[in-house]
Enzyme design. Structure first.
Site, PDB file in Angstrom:
ATOM      1  N   SER A 142       0.866  -1.166   0.000  1.00 27.81           N
ATOM      2  CA  SER A 142       0.000   0.000   0.000  1.00 27.81           C
ATOM      3  C   SER A 142       0.908   1.222   0.000  1.00 27.81           C
ATOM      4  CB  SER A 142      -0.844  -0.014   1.281  1.00 27.81           C
ATOM      5  OG  SER A 142      -1.417   1.252   1.532  1.00 27.81           O
ATOM      6  N   TYR A 155      -2.098  -1.412  10.374  1.00 26.30           N
ATOM      7  CA  TYR A 155      -2.049  -1.503   8.904  1.00 26.30           C
ATOM      8  C   TYR A 155      -0.706  -1.001   8.382  1.00 26.30           C
ATOM      9  CZ  TYR A 155      -3.983  -1.139   4.122  1.00 26.30           C
ATOM     10  OH  TYR A 155      -4.243  -1.280   2.777  1.00 26.30           O
TER      11      TYR A 155
HETATM   12  P1  NAD Z   1     -11.825  -6.115  -0.201  1.00 26.40           P
HETATM   13  O1  NAD Z   1     -12.435  -6.014   1.160  1.00 26.40           O
HETATM   14  O2  NAD Z   1     -12.618  -5.708  -1.378  1.00 26.40           O
HETATM   15  O3  NAD Z   1     -11.290  -7.613  -0.443  1.00 26.40           O
HETATM   16  C1  NAD Z   1     -10.536  -8.284   0.517  1.00 26.40           C
HETATM   17  C2  NAD Z   1     -10.796  -9.776   0.376  1.00 26.40           C
HETATM   18  O4  NAD Z   1      -9.936 -10.449   1.319  1.00 26.40           O
HETATM   19  C3  NAD Z   1     -12.226 -10.185   0.712  1.00 26.40           C
HETATM   20  O5  NAD Z   1     -12.754 -11.014  -0.317  1.00 26.40           O
HETATM   21  C4  NAD Z   1     -12.101 -10.949   2.025  1.00 26.40           C
HETATM   22  O6  NAD Z   1     -13.046 -12.019   2.162  1.00 26.40           O
HETATM   23  C5  NAD Z   1     -10.681 -11.501   1.903  1.00 26.40           C
HETATM   24  N1  NAD Z   1     -10.106 -11.848   3.198  1.00 26.40           N
HETATM   25  C6  NAD Z   1     -10.143 -11.119   4.335  1.00 26.40           C
HETATM   26  N2  NAD Z   1      -9.535 -11.803   5.324  1.00 26.40           N
HETATM   27  C7  NAD Z   1      -9.114 -12.976   4.802  1.00 26.40           C
HETATM   28  C8  NAD Z   1      -8.427 -14.092   5.330  1.00 26.40           C
HETATM   29  N3  NAD Z   1      -8.052 -14.156   6.627  1.00 26.40           N
HETATM   30  N4  NAD Z   1      -8.141 -15.130   4.492  1.00 26.40           N
HETATM   31  C9  NAD Z   1      -8.531 -15.080   3.189  1.00 26.40           C
HETATM   32  N5  NAD Z   1      -9.186 -14.058   2.637  1.00 26.40           N
HETATM   33  C10 NAD Z   1      -9.483 -13.010   3.452  1.00 26.40           C
HETATM   34  O7  NAD Z   1     -10.465  -5.266  -0.082  1.00 26.40           O
HETATM   35  P2  NAD Z   1      -9.474  -4.659  -1.191  1.00 26.40           P
HETATM   36  O8  NAD Z   1      -9.567  -3.190  -1.081  1.00 26.40           O
HETATM   37  O9  NAD Z   1      -9.644  -5.318  -2.500  1.00 26.40           O
HETATM   38  O10 NAD Z   1      -8.070  -5.070  -0.533  1.00 26.40           O
HETATM   39  C11 NAD Z   1      -7.227  -6.067  -1.042  1.00 26.40           C
HETATM   40  C12 NAD Z   1      -5.808  -5.768  -0.603  1.00 26.40           C
HETATM   41  O11 NAD Z   1      -5.393  -4.518  -1.135  1.00 26.40           O
HETATM   42  C13 NAD Z   1      -5.618  -5.670   0.914  1.00 26.40           C
HETATM   43  O12 NAD Z   1      -4.390  -6.281   1.279  1.00 26.40           O
HETATM   44  C14 NAD Z   1      -5.545  -4.182   1.145  1.00 26.40           C
HETATM   45  O13 NAD Z   1      -4.821  -3.856   2.310  1.00 26.40           O
HETATM   46  C15 NAD Z   1      -4.827  -3.743  -0.111  1.00 26.40           C
HETATM   47  N6  NAD Z   1      -4.983  -2.329  -0.426  1.00 26.40           N
HETATM   48  C16 NAD Z   1      -6.212  -1.793  -0.643  1.00 26.40           C
HETATM   49  C17 NAD Z   1      -6.315  -0.460  -0.938  1.00 26.40           C
HETATM   50  C18 NAD Z   1      -7.643   0.197  -1.180  1.00 26.40           C
HETATM   51  O14 NAD Z   1      -7.682   1.424  -1.199  1.00 26.40           O
HETATM   52  N7  NAD Z   1      -8.721  -0.553  -1.387  1.00 26.40           N
HETATM   53  C19 NAD Z   1      -5.168   0.335  -1.023  1.00 26.40           C
HETATM   54  C20 NAD Z   1      -3.930  -0.242  -0.808  1.00 26.40           C
HETATM   55  C21 NAD Z   1      -3.852  -1.588  -0.507  1.00 26.40           C
END
Ligand code: NAD
Length: 260
Positions: A142, A155
């Site tokens: 991130s 985080y």
């Molecule tokens: P999201 O909530 O849309 O998807 C996350 C998925 O992870 C979900 O399907 C959930 O069921 C799954 N999950 C959660 N805990 C789990 C576990 N213990 N085992 C297996 N699966 C699990 O979120 P997103 O925004 O797509 O985030 C995905 C990644 O991207 C994360 O690591 C997040 O930190 C990172 N990220 C997101 C953003 C953002 O702005 N959305 C920015 C930077 C990084």
């Protein structure tokens, strides 16, 4: 760039960024395992991909914090398709609170999902990649792998930690043909971010609109969200890259929010 004949596992791929990566990989010719805590949603995602690319996707039930579930999930993919070429350790959640109010149980949960998840999934796929003499591992970092924000102690700590783990695996895996890199997105409009808007509004005492405009996008060059498709393109680039020249790196895609 294509991933023909490649076998990929994407964790957290039932939603958001992971889902977009899984679709992009299938479009690029890969077979892709949708590994997620939510099996029904993972199966629906796999069905949607298979409708366009028959046989290209499978759903795997996996809690990335549970070593036996991770190992069983990886073995199910190897049993079905014969190996693993690409791992995207993407599963993640967000919990926001000031440090003095951050429950220790929440801290441990955050570190477990982001860091134990990356470690356990890497540990499980590496023997298969070493056996082939090639592979690509991607961690979903991130901007918070490089910058800090209030309320996000666990985080930010976890996302910084992923850079270290990626560099170690890059060094260990390099001689065996395995590359490891980190993608660092800015704010992407997914369920993870939608949940934070009212939470941050309450914690910071500002309107939801201000959270979006000032906190999330205030430091971008153009006030735009990064998209799941932007991140899927970066994930394709890293996965399909042909040599060890690109390993131990992190790439930030954030509309200029972070320039490091
Ligand atoms: P999201 O909530 O849309 O998807 C996350 C998925 O992870 C979900 O399907 C959930 O069921 C799954 N999950 C959660 N805990 C789990 C576990 N213990 N085992 C297996 N699966 C699990 O979120 P997103 O925004 O797509 O985030 C995905 C990644 O991207 C994360 O690591 C997040 O930190 C990172 N990220 C997101 C953003 C953002 O702005 N959305 C920015 C930077 C990084």
């Amino acid at each position: 760039m294509n991933l023909d004949t490649k076998i990929a596992i994407v964790t957290g791929a039932a939603s958001g960024i992971g889902l977009a990566i899984a679709k992009r990989y299938a479009d690029a010719g890969a077979k892709v395992a949708i590994a997620d805590l939510k099996l029904e949603a993972a199966q629906a995602a796999a069905d949607a991909i298979n409708a366009n690319h028959p046989g290209a996707a499978m759903a795997v039930a996996m809690d990335v914090t549970d070593e036996s579930q991770v190992n069983a999930g990886v073995e199910a993919v190897v049993a079905r398709w014969g190996g693993v070429d690409v791992l995207v350790s993407n599963a993640g959640i967000q919990i926001v609170n000031p440090v003095e109010a951050f429950a220790f149980s929440d801290w441990k949960k955050m570190l477990a999902i982001h860091l134990d998840g990356a470690f356990l999934t890497s540990k499980a796929v590496l023997p298969h990649m070493y056996a082939k003499g090639s592979g690509a591992i991607l961690f979903m970092g991130s901007v918070h792998s490089k910058e800090a924000s209030p309320l996000k102690s666990a985080y930010v700590t976890a996302k910084h930690g992923l850079l270290g783990l990626a560099r170690v695996i890059a060094k260990e895996g390099g001689p065996k043909g395995v590359r490891t890199n980190v993608i660092c997105p800015g704010f992407v409009r997914t369920p993870l971010v939608d949940k934070q808007i009212p939470e941050q509004s309450k914690e910071l005492g500002i309107s939801e609109e201000e959270v979006v405009k000032k906190v999330m996008l205030g430091q971008t060059v153009d006030g735009e969200f990064t998209t799941v498709d932007d991140i899927a393109e970066v994930a394709l680039f890293f996965a399909a890259f042909k040599s060890n020249a690109l390993t131990g790196q992190s790439l930030t895609a954030s509309h200029g929010w972070s320039m490091t």
